[in-house]
Design a protein around this motif. Structure first.
Motif, PDB file in Angstrom:
ATOM      1  N   ASP A 120      -6.389   2.209 -13.530  1.00 35.91           N
ATOM      2  CA  ASP A 120      -5.685   2.584 -12.304  1.00 35.91           C
ATOM      3  C   ASP A 120      -4.199   2.260 -12.503  1.00 35.91           C
ATOM      4  OD1 ASP A 120      -4.553   2.776  -9.814  1.00 35.91           O
ATOM      5  OD2 ASP A 120      -5.876   1.340  -8.820  1.00 35.91           O
TER       6      ASP A 120
ATOM      7  N   ALA B 195       1.205   8.768  -5.195  1.00 44.67           N
ATOM      8  CA  ALA B 195       1.258   8.033  -3.923  1.00 44.67           C
ATOM      9  C   ALA B 195       2.455   7.090  -3.840  1.00 44.67           C
ATOM     10  CB  ALA B 195      -0.033   7.254  -3.700  1.00 44.67           C
ATOM     11  N   LYS B 196       2.810   6.432  -4.938  1.00 50.42           N
ATOM     12  CA  LYS B 196       3.921   5.473  -4.877  1.00 50.42           C
ATOM     13  C   LYS B 196       5.250   6.131  -5.245  1.00 50.42           C
ATOM     14  CE  LYS B 196       1.108   1.910  -4.474  1.00 50.42           C
ATOM     15  NZ  LYS B 196       0.733   1.349  -3.230  1.00 50.42           N
TER      16      LYS B 196
ATOM     17  N   THR C  14      -6.417  -2.640 -13.180  1.00 50.84           N
ATOM     18  CA  THR C  14      -5.024  -2.284 -12.872  1.00 50.84           C
ATOM     19  C   THR C  14      -4.159  -3.015 -13.911  1.00 50.84           C
ATOM     20  OG1 THR C  14      -5.100  -4.066 -11.207  1.00 50.84           O
ATOM     21  CG2 THR C  14      -5.304  -1.821 -10.397  1.00 50.84           C
TER      22      THR C  14
ATOM     23  N   TYR D 216      -1.440   2.769 -10.736  1.00 47.09           N
ATOM     24  CA  TYR D 216      -0.917   3.222  -9.447  1.00 47.09           C
ATOM     25  C   TYR D 216       0.595   3.065  -9.303  1.00 47.09           C
ATOM     26  CZ  TYR D 216      -0.923  -1.738  -8.380  1.00 47.09           C
ATOM     27  OH  TYR D 216      -0.678  -3.075  -8.415  1.00 47.09           O
TER      28      TYR D 216
ATOM     29  N   THR E 127      -1.166   8.635  -9.979  1.00 47.11           N
ATOM     30  CA  THR E 127      -1.063   9.148  -8.608  1.00 47.11           C
ATOM     31  C   THR E 127       0.404   9.357  -8.235  1.00 47.11           C
ATOM     32  OG1 THR E 127      -1.467   8.590  -6.263  1.00 47.11           O
ATOM     33  CG2 THR E 127      -1.136   6.748  -7.743  1.00 47.11           C
TER      34      THR E 127
ATOM     35  N   HIS F  79     -11.389   0.401  -2.332  1.00 47.64           N
ATOM     36  CA  HIS F  79     -11.854   1.030  -3.572  1.00 47.64           C
ATOM     37  C   HIS F  79     -13.277   0.582  -3.923  1.00 47.64           C
ATOM     38  CE1 HIS F  79      -7.451   2.002  -4.858  1.00 47.64           C
ATOM     39  NE2 HIS F  79      -7.912   2.789  -3.913  1.00 47.64           N
TER      40      HIS F  79
ATOM     41  N   PHE G  56      -3.556  -5.527  -9.057  1.00 49.80           N
ATOM     42  CA  PHE G  56      -3.470  -5.500  -7.600  1.00 49.80           C
ATOM     43  C   PHE G  56      -4.528  -6.434  -7.023  1.00 49.80           C
ATOM     44  CE2 PHE G  56      -4.021  -4.285  -3.276  1.00 49.80           C
ATOM     45  CZ  PHE G  56      -2.726  -4.034  -2.871  1.00 49.80           C
TER      46      PHE G  56
ATOM     47  N   GLY H  50      -5.503  12.504  -5.114  1.00 51.17           N
ATOM     48  CA  GLY H  50      -5.150  11.085  -5.197  1.00 51.17           C
ATOM     49  C   GLY H  50      -6.034  10.318  -6.178  1.00 51.17           C
ATOM     50  N   TYR H  51      -5.673   9.052  -6.370  1.00 51.89           N
ATOM     51  CA  TYR H  51      -6.469   8.152  -7.212  1.00 51.89           C
ATOM     52  C   TYR H  51      -7.891   8.069  -6.686  1.00 51.89           C
ATOM     53  CZ  TYR H  51      -8.442   3.723  -8.719  1.00 51.89           C
ATOM     54  OH  TYR H  51      -9.295   2.762  -9.198  1.00 51.89           O
ATOM     55  N   VAL H  52      -7.998   8.032  -5.364  1.00 53.10           N
ATOM     56  CA  VAL H  52      -9.287   7.704  -4.767  1.00 53.10           C
ATOM     57  C   VAL H  52     -10.348   8.758  -5.115  1.00 53.10           C
ATOM     58  CG1 VAL H  52      -8.970   8.762  -2.482  1.00 53.10           C
ATOM     59  CG2 VAL H  52     -10.244   6.647  -2.698  1.00 53.10           C
TER      60      VAL H  52
ATOM     61  N   GLY I  58       0.813  -1.226   0.000  1.00 58.85           N
ATOM     62  CA  GLY I  58       0.000   0.000   0.000  1.00 58.85           C
ATOM     63  C   GLY I  58       0.838   1.263   0.000  1.00 58.85           C
TER      64      GLY I  58
ATOM     65  N   ARG J 267      -1.487  13.489  -1.465  1.00 61.92           N
ATOM     66  CA  ARG J 267      -2.843  13.440  -2.017  1.00 61.92           C
ATOM     67  C   ARG J 267      -2.887  14.120  -3.388  1.00 61.92           C
ATOM     68  NH1 ARG J 267      -3.518   9.667  -1.117  1.00 61.92           N
ATOM     69  NH2 ARG J 267      -5.705   9.635  -1.672  1.00 61.92           N
TER      70      ARG J 267
ATOM     71  N   LEU K  35      -8.762  -4.168  -4.349  1.00 68.28           N
ATOM     72  CA  LEU K  35      -8.698  -3.469  -3.064  1.00 68.28           C
ATOM     73  C   LEU K  35     -10.121  -3.202  -2.530  1.00 68.28           C
ATOM     74  CD1 LEU K  35      -6.216  -2.553  -1.495  1.00 68.28           C
ATOM     75  CD2 LEU K  35      -6.485  -0.298  -2.506  1.00 68.28           C
TER      76      LEU K  35
HETATM   77  C1  LIG Z   1      -4.485  -0.504  -6.362  1.00 66.74           C
HETATM   78  C2  LIG Z   1      -4.168   0.899  -5.915  1.00 66.74           C
HETATM   79  N1  LIG Z   1      -4.591   1.925  -6.652  1.00 66.74           N
HETATM   80  C3  LIG Z   1      -4.329   3.203  -6.304  1.00 66.74           C
HETATM   81  C4  LIG Z   1      -3.615   3.500  -5.173  1.00 66.74           C
HETATM   82  C5  LIG Z   1      -3.292   4.942  -4.839  1.00 66.74           C
HETATM   83  O1  LIG Z   1      -4.350   5.583  -4.270  1.00 66.74           O
HETATM   84  P1  LIG Z   1      -4.240   7.119  -3.818  1.00 66.74           P
HETATM   85  O2  LIG Z   1      -3.638   7.906  -4.943  1.00 66.74           O
HETATM   86  O3  LIG Z   1      -5.661   7.488  -3.572  1.00 66.74           O
HETATM   87  O4  LIG Z   1      -3.403   7.172  -2.583  1.00 66.74           O
HETATM   88  C6  LIG Z   1      -3.176   2.463  -4.373  1.00 66.74           C
HETATM   89  C7  LIG Z   1      -2.429   2.763  -3.140  1.00 66.74           C
HETATM   90  O5  LIG Z   1      -2.164   1.953  -2.329  1.00 66.74           O
HETATM   91  C8  LIG Z   1      -3.451   1.133  -4.750  1.00 66.74           C
HETATM   92  O6  LIG Z   1      -3.023   0.102  -4.006  1.00 66.74           O
END
Ligand SMILES: Cc1ncc(COP(=O)(O)O)c(C=O)c1O
Length: 450
Positions: free
Chosen positions: A265, A296-297, A236, A267, A294, A200, A241, A175-177, A110, A304, A197
């Motif tokens: 996605d 995020a990674k 994905t 990610y 995103t 999601h 994922f 963020g992605y969310v 994550g 965000r 996930l």
């Molecule tokens: C499958 C997947 N998609 C997207 C994200 C990124 O989400 P966000 O940009 O909302 O943090 C993650 C982060 O753990 C993820 O595991």
């Protein structure tokens, strides 16, 4: 139980982040005391000992101790050192969200290694972005996001991910969310990978859409199962994922011919180790795909910052949904990211991160040699199917006893059932200094349960 740390050259297991050392140490100590890990009466190491252990100046530790004495967490008595004070038991009005306690060894998927966040480069970029910004920067802006970031993203995504992105088709999101929530709110029925996930799925449901499971096998999502009963699918494709397959070429073609909206996605698309990067599906059919990326990674989830590249028909509805959610994403992060992108600092950081995660992946494979580790060509996590008769729950319980946190496959299925058992190993998560020890604990655990 009170403990005399002062007698040992011991590790207090404090996660003290680089930068802001004193504040970080204070926070770590407060959290350890509040959670009870440092019990009332425990004697803390001498400032010199802890300073040596943490690689910080003795004054830094002394100042942190002084501060916590002033706050009532510690007591200091001449001759008997510094001890943990007895805190009053938490009142019912205590905040609902306590600060997160990190396990000793964290291999949950994550998050990336957040200690790798390029703080110095980010600060430089922020300073540069803000220094010359016109006053209008601080007014309400375009709900799609700042034009400077959208232009930088269009260039980067085309170059690195093969995305056909005009800046006018990009919406910067939290963020992605948030992109997922905005898109789900425009659809009635959304197919989602099973396993995928759970969070999601919950986001899609809260946005008012029905979630329909879509099976996944070794070639990625079974896109041939899509029909006209759903109007969007979340995939994905670069690195499923949590199973880790890249979507097979025939399935990529099939899904864009299907007719509904593909929510892609992407990610962790930058982190591919053994093969050429798998370009985004969006590049094949920009009017069928909403591509979501995103930071995020690559940088850190806390920023965000995400972005969605939309088919023309969805630009206006998504922009209106975004405007009615939060007007637009805050501008300082956007401008800073734009500067990182245009100066190619972002590329440099991603390259360094990729090389670091590839080494970690290699170390994981070396430590678990002989075990059927899957999904290792890309990303920051791997799947370890468990042998017949070994249950995830038992392995996780034993892991917890050893201070190790891992992901499980079980929580990713849409419905309970007799599913294959497996562990998800987030090898990107711990800091580099913690990683080898976490692998040791994992390897010993697996030997004991296999
Ligand atoms: C499958 C997947 N998609 C997207 C994200 C990124 O989400 P966000 O940009 O909302 O943090 C993650 C982060 O753990 C993820 O595991």
């Amino acid at each position: 139980m009170a403990f005399d740390w002062a007698d040992f050259g011991v590790d207090l297991h404090l996660d003290v982040p680089a930068g802001g050392r004193r504040a970080g140490l204070e926070r770590a100590l407060r959290a350890a005391i509040r959670s009870g890990r440092l019990a009332p009466g425990s004697r803390l190491p001498a400032t010199r000992t802890l300073a040596l252990e943490l690689g910080v100046a003795r004054n830094t530790v002394a100042a942190a101790y002084d501060q916590l004495v002033a706050e009532g967490y510690l007591t200091a008595r001449t001759g008997s050192g510094t001890t943990v004070a007895a805190l009053p038991s938490p009142s019912p009005a205590a905040p609902l969200l306590a600060p997160l306690e990190r396990p000793r060894f964290d291999l949950r998927p994550g998050s990336p290694d957040v200690s790798f966040f390029p703080a110095a480069a980010w600060l430089r970029a922020a300073r540069r972005s803000l220094a010359g910004a016109p006053a209008a920067t601080w007014d309400y802006g375009d709900p799609r996001g700042h034009p400077v970031l959208r232009a930088a993203l269009a260039d980067y995504l085309g170059r690195v991910r093969g995305v056909l992105a005009h800046p006018d088709r990009i919406v910067v999101t939290s963020g992605y969310v948030q992109a997922l929530a905005l898109l789900a709110g425009l659809h009635r029925s959304v197919a989602m990978e099973d396993p995928g996930l759970a969070f999601h799925r919950a986001v899609v449901r809260r946005a008012g859409a029905r979630v329909v499971p879509l099976a996944v096998d070794g070639l990625g999502a079974c896109t041939s199962a899509l029909d006209s009963t759903v109007d969007a699918v979340v995939l994905t494709p670069a690195n499923q994922f949590p199973l880790g397959a890249a979507l097979a070429p025939a399935r990529r073609r099939a899904v864009v011919d299907w007719g509904g909206l593909v929510i892609e996605d992407d990610y962790d698309g930058e982190f591919r180790y053994d093969r050429q990067p798998v370009g985004a599906v969006q590049g094949m059919a920009p009017e069928q795909v909403a591509y979501v990326g995103t930071a995020a990674k690559t940088l850190g989830p806390a920023l965000r910052l995400g972005w969605v590249v939309l088919p023309e028909r969805l630009v206006e509805p998504v922009v209106e949904a975004k405007r009615h959610t939060d007007y637009h994403t805050e501008v300082i992060g956007q401008l800073t990211l734009a500067t990182l992108l245009t100066s190619h600092e972002y590329d440099r950081h991603v390259r360094a991160a990729r090389s670091r995660y590839r080494s970690r992946r290699d170390l994981l494979l070396a430590r678990l040699r002989g075990m059927p580790v899957r999904g290792v060509a890309a990303g920051l996590h791997a799947l370890l199917p468990l042998p017949p008769g070994v249950r995830e729950a038992d392995v996780l319980a034993e892991a917890t006893r050893r201070g190790l946190a891992l992901g499980d496959l079980g929580s990713h299925w849409h419905a309970a059932g007799d599913h294959p058992q497996g562990l998800i190993i987030g090898y990107g998560t711990p800091s580099s200094s913690r990683y080898p020890a976490a692998l040791d604990v994992l390897a010993r655990l697996l030997t004991s349960v296999a």
